[in-house]
Scaffold this motif. Sequence first.
Motif, mmCIF file in Angstrom:
data_model
loop_
_atom_site.group_PDB
_atom_site.id
_atom_site.type_symbol
_atom_site.label_atom_id
_atom_site.label_comp_id
_atom_site.label_asym_id
_atom_site.label_seq_id
_atom_site.Cartn_x
_atom_site.Cartn_y
_atom_site.Cartn_z
ATOM 1 N N ALA A 235 1.090 -1.050 -0.018
ATOM 2 C CA ALA A 235 -0.016 0.094 -0.055
ATOM 3 C C ALA A 235 0.876 1.248 0.106
ATOM 4 C CB ALA A 235 -1.014 0.048 1.335
ATOM 5 N N VAL A 236 1.929 1.296 0.547
ATOM 6 C CA VAL A 236 2.914 2.261 0.866
ATOM 7 C C VAL A 236 3.466 2.437 -0.520
ATOM 8 C CG1 VAL A 236 5.071 3.084 1.593
ATOM 9 C CG2 VAL A 236 3.143 2.087 3.275
ATOM 10 N N ALA A 237 3.889 1.355 -1.249
ATOM 11 C CA ALA A 237 4.489 1.565 -2.718
ATOM 12 C C ALA A 237 3.297 2.080 -3.472
ATOM 13 C CB ALA A 237 4.862 0.076 -2.895
ATOM 14 N N THR A 238 1.937 1.711 -3.535
ATOM 15 C CA THR A 238 1.175 2.335 -4.362
ATOM 16 C C THR A 238 0.895 3.935 -4.396
ATOM 17 O OG1 THR A 238 -0.145 0.164 -4.147
ATOM 18 C CG2 THR A 238 -1.559 2.403 -4.781
ATOM 19 N N TRP A 239 1.173 4.261 -2.925
ATOM 20 C CA TRP A 239 1.144 5.815 -2.590
ATOM 21 C C TRP A 239 2.554 6.302 -3.300
ATOM 22 C CZ3 TRP A 239 4.324 8.654 0.761
ATOM 23 C CH2 TRP A 239 3.743 10.117 0.916
ATOM 24 N N LEU A 240 3.570 5.791 -3.281
ATOM 25 C CA LEU A 240 4.822 6.360 -3.526
ATOM 26 C C LEU A 240 5.190 6.300 -5.192
ATOM 27 C CD1 LEU A 240 7.341 4.902 -0.726
ATOM 28 C CD2 LEU A 240 6.624 7.117 -1.201
ATOM 29 N N VAL A 241 4.682 5.281 -5.869
ATOM 30 C CA VAL A 241 5.166 5.081 -7.168
ATOM 31 C C VAL A 241 4.993 6.138 -8.109
ATOM 32 C CG1 VAL A 241 3.009 3.848 -8.267
ATOM 33 C CG2 VAL A 241 5.217 3.240 -9.120
ATOM 34 N N ASP A 242 4.009 7.110 -8.108
ATOM 35 C CA ASP A 242 3.738 8.362 -8.711
ATOM 36 C C ASP A 242 4.348 9.411 -8.312
ATOM 37 O OD1 ASP A 242 2.471 7.375 -11.150
ATOM 38 O OD2 ASP A 242 0.806 7.296 -10.165
ATOM 39 N N ARG A 243 4.971 9.249 -7.048
ATOM 40 C CA ARG A 243 5.568 10.494 -6.415
ATOM 41 C C ARG A 243 7.242 10.350 -6.635
ATOM 42 N NH1 ARG A 243 0.923 9.534 -4.163
ATOM 43 N NH2 ARG A 243 -0.241 11.252 -3.225
ATOM 44 N N THR A 244 7.561 9.338 -6.473
ATOM 45 C CA THR A 244 9.077 8.971 -6.539
ATOM 46 C C THR A 244 9.679 8.665 -8.081
ATOM 47 O OG1 THR A 244 8.970 6.764 -5.513
ATOM 48 C CG2 THR A 244 9.328 8.522 -4.140
ATOM 49 N N GLY A 245 8.699 7.703 -8.479
ATOM 50 C CA GLY A 245 9.145 7.173 -9.741
ATOM 51 C C GLY A 245 9.382 5.712 -9.739
ATOM 52 N N ARG A 246 9.462 5.070 -10.802
ATOM 53 C CA ARG A 246 9.676 3.370 -10.681
ATOM 54 C C ARG A 246 10.913 3.213 -10.478
ATOM 55 N NH1 ARG A 246 4.852 6.025 -12.308
ATOM 56 N NH2 ARG A 246 3.694 5.008 -13.990
ATOM 57 N N ARG A 247 11.958 3.727 -11.337
ATOM 58 C CA ARG A 247 13.490 3.088 -11.112
ATOM 59 C C ARG A 247 13.795 3.266 -9.289
ATOM 60 N NH1 ARG A 247 17.426 5.438 -13.146
ATOM 61 N NH2 ARG A 247 18.720 3.636 -13.921
ATOM 62 N N ILE A 248 13.632 4.332 -8.717
ATOM 63 C CA ILE A 248 14.551 4.648 -7.581
ATOM 64 C C ILE A 248 13.622 3.564 -6.784
ATOM 65 C CG2 ILE A 248 12.670 6.260 -6.851
ATOM 66 C CD1 ILE A 248 16.413 6.154 -5.799
ATOM 67 N N LEU A 249 12.332 3.385 -6.925
ATOM 68 C CA LEU A 249 11.733 2.278 -6.108
ATOM 69 C C LEU A 249 12.125 0.891 -6.420
ATOM 70 C CD1 LEU A 249 7.988 3.070 -5.621
ATOM 71 C CD2 LEU A 249 9.755 3.368 -3.792
ATOM 72 N N LEU A 250 12.620 0.577 -7.543
ATOM 73 C CA LEU A 250 13.165 -0.827 -8.023
ATOM 74 C C LEU A 250 14.367 -0.822 -7.421
ATOM 75 C CD1 LEU A 250 11.937 -1.198 -11.486
ATOM 76 C CD2 LEU A 250 11.500 -2.609 -9.574
ATOM 77 N N ILE A 251 15.451 -0.060 -7.461
ATOM 78 C CA ILE A 251 16.780 0.045 -7.069
ATOM 79 C C ILE A 251 16.520 -0.033 -5.535
ATOM 80 C CG2 ILE A 251 18.685 1.323 -6.600
ATOM 81 C CD1 ILE A 251 18.266 2.575 -9.392
ATOM 82 N N VAL A 252 15.797 0.658 -4.756
ATOM 83 C CA VAL A 252 15.571 0.738 -3.035
ATOM 84 C C VAL A 252 15.145 -0.689 -2.756
ATOM 85 C CG1 VAL A 252 14.622 1.518 -1.417
ATOM 86 C CG2 VAL A 252 15.585 3.030 -2.776
ATOM 87 N N SER A 253 14.348 -0.994 -3.629
ATOM 88 C CA SER A 253 13.593 -2.364 -3.315
ATOM 89 C C SER A 253 14.609 -3.635 -3.263
ATOM 90 C CB SER A 253 12.579 -2.830 -4.152
ATOM 91 O OG SER A 253 12.131 -4.160 -3.959
ATOM 92 N N SER A 254 15.509 -3.703 -4.587
ATOM 93 C CA SER A 254 16.302 -4.673 -4.626
ATOM 94 C C SER A 254 17.409 -4.762 -3.721
ATOM 95 C CB SER A 254 16.663 -4.846 -6.240
ATOM 96 O OG SER A 254 17.235 -3.636 -6.749
ATOM 97 N N ALA A 255 17.921 -3.434 -3.363
ATOM 98 C CA ALA A 255 18.973 -3.301 -2.583
ATOM 99 C C ALA A 255 18.655 -3.738 -1.209
ATOM 100 C CB ALA A 255 19.613 -1.938 -2.497
ATOM 101 N N GLY A 256 17.457 -3.416 -0.757
ATOM 102 C CA GLY A 256 17.053 -3.781 0.414
ATOM 103 C C GLY A 256 16.790 -5.309 0.660
ATOM 104 N N MET A 257 16.418 -5.863 -0.412
ATOM 105 C CA MET A 257 16.185 -7.433 -0.452
ATOM 106 C C MET A 257 17.399 -8.119 -0.288
ATOM 107 S SD MET A 257 13.384 -7.900 -3.415
ATOM 108 C CE MET A 257 13.353 -9.572 -3.366
ATOM 109 N N SER A 258 18.584 -7.615 -1.013
ATOM 110 C CA SER A 258 19.783 -8.184 -1.076
ATOM 111 C C SER A 258 20.210 -8.206 0.467
ATOM 112 C CB SER A 258 20.883 -7.129 -2.045
ATOM 113 O OG SER A 258 20.471 -7.206 -3.211
ATOM 114 N N LEU A 259 20.412 -7.009 1.019
ATOM 115 C CA LEU A 259 20.773 -6.829 2.553
ATOM 116 C C LEU A 259 20.017 -7.989 3.355
ATOM 117 C CD1 LEU A 259 21.377 -2.936 2.806
ATOM 118 C CD2 LEU A 259 22.970 -4.756 2.721
#
Length: 487
Positions: free
Chosen positions: A334-358
């Motif tokens: 739900a947070v991602a749904t709110w963020l995706v049109d505010r921050t953009g797709r690429r930055i969320l993908l990078i933050v998401s995959s980096a967070g998953m790695s850690l």
Amino acid sequence: MSFRDEVEDGRGDLRKPFLHTGSWYRMGSRQSSMTASAQAIRDSSISVLACVLIVALGPIQFGFTCGYSSPTQSAITQDLKLTVSQFSLFGSLSNVGAMVGAIASGQIAEYIGRKGSLMIAAIPNIIGWLSISFARDSSFLYMGRLLEGFGVGIISYTVPVYIAEIAPQNLRGSLGSVNQLSVTIGIMLAYLLGLFVSWRVLAVLGILPCLILIPGLFFIPESPRWLAKMGMTEDFEASLQVLRGFDTDITVEVNEIKRSLASTSRRTAIRFADFKMRRYWLPLMIGIGLLVLQQLSGINGVIFYSNNIFESAGISSSNAATVGVGTIQVIATAVATWLVDRTGRRILLIVSSAGMSLSLLVVAVAFFLKGLVSADSTLHGILGILSVVGVVCMIISFSLGMGPIPWLIMSEILPIKIKGLAGSVATLFNWSFSWAITMTAPLLLAWSSGGTFTLYTVMCVFTVAFVAIWVPETKGKTLEEIQFSFR
């Protein structure tokens, strides 16, 4: 020759939508005044949101199918005397069915429309749940799971495409993310209801989303871009009008869609040789890459067998922990749904995959160290808690980007000329790797929990590089602008 002239010349070859909503929205779009009860539909956001909420029942069904195997594993295994391998096969067969559904999904959606495709997807889902509910041996379980998977394979392609084609550009990211949000709600419902009802009753409850979806499809308009592609100009303009509001001037958007289609309408058949062109192979490669990497993160292995993972970590109330994870996943999406049109797709993908790695690295280290310390020691208990925290953080990170956004980007970047074929191919890749992960997860976890999560960590690190190099930003652009950028 104009777009209208071109489509009228070929009118005899045009295909009609499987579901037609009648004339209610055409009539409404031409009336000079509306009753007070219909005033709300004038707002474009409300109109589009109503359509999204109806088709979101499909992803809820999708999520319920994914989550069903976790709370029912022990009960089904005991009642039907299944081995671990047999239940693993049962859990993975939904992915096999989804692969078949994925192959057919694009062509079905192109031939009979997005709504007709969802109608067809609902029927095998209902039959599949009934088959599981009344199963007396493994054969009925397997047949039901395959049927469910077939329907889910069609849903997983059609819903994000429909939402992307009806949503205004400033809301397309948020509305597109509702697809994954609905999947997580379906997973959470399966986890939660599995605490209170038997596995047979839970299968019957799985029918409900599709039973509501079927009548709901008769009350929403077909995708205007699909109608335009089929040459149904009057229906296309009326559908777009009701989606944007009866008082909204849609002239600019209508002309953009017509110009985009006119450039590809001279030859409607797509050939494999066309994929040598950058405008086709690049978006297809990006779409396939994201959907494959989404699965290689190991998310389905974690979701399908979360009970076993928590038991391995030493958590006694694994069912309650699983429900908690499902709830957290819904909140994060739900947070991602709110963020995706505010921050953009690429930055969320990078933050998401980096967070998953850690997060996955923490889980892997915790499981490796657990094997080196005594089971009675305090450190063993601390490491168990650490592994659970890592799994929860991994699911939160996934939900913030790698869950909703690959499907969203796939539906945005594929040109309408190749969307049916290319969408089927991308969805097929996704479900093929989903099957591989689901089938191997319990075997890998039995071999080495630490080793399994190490493999998933490596794939998430690769995802960060892939997104940084290849994935474009689509925030704030129309579908036509996105497609033009690949030329």
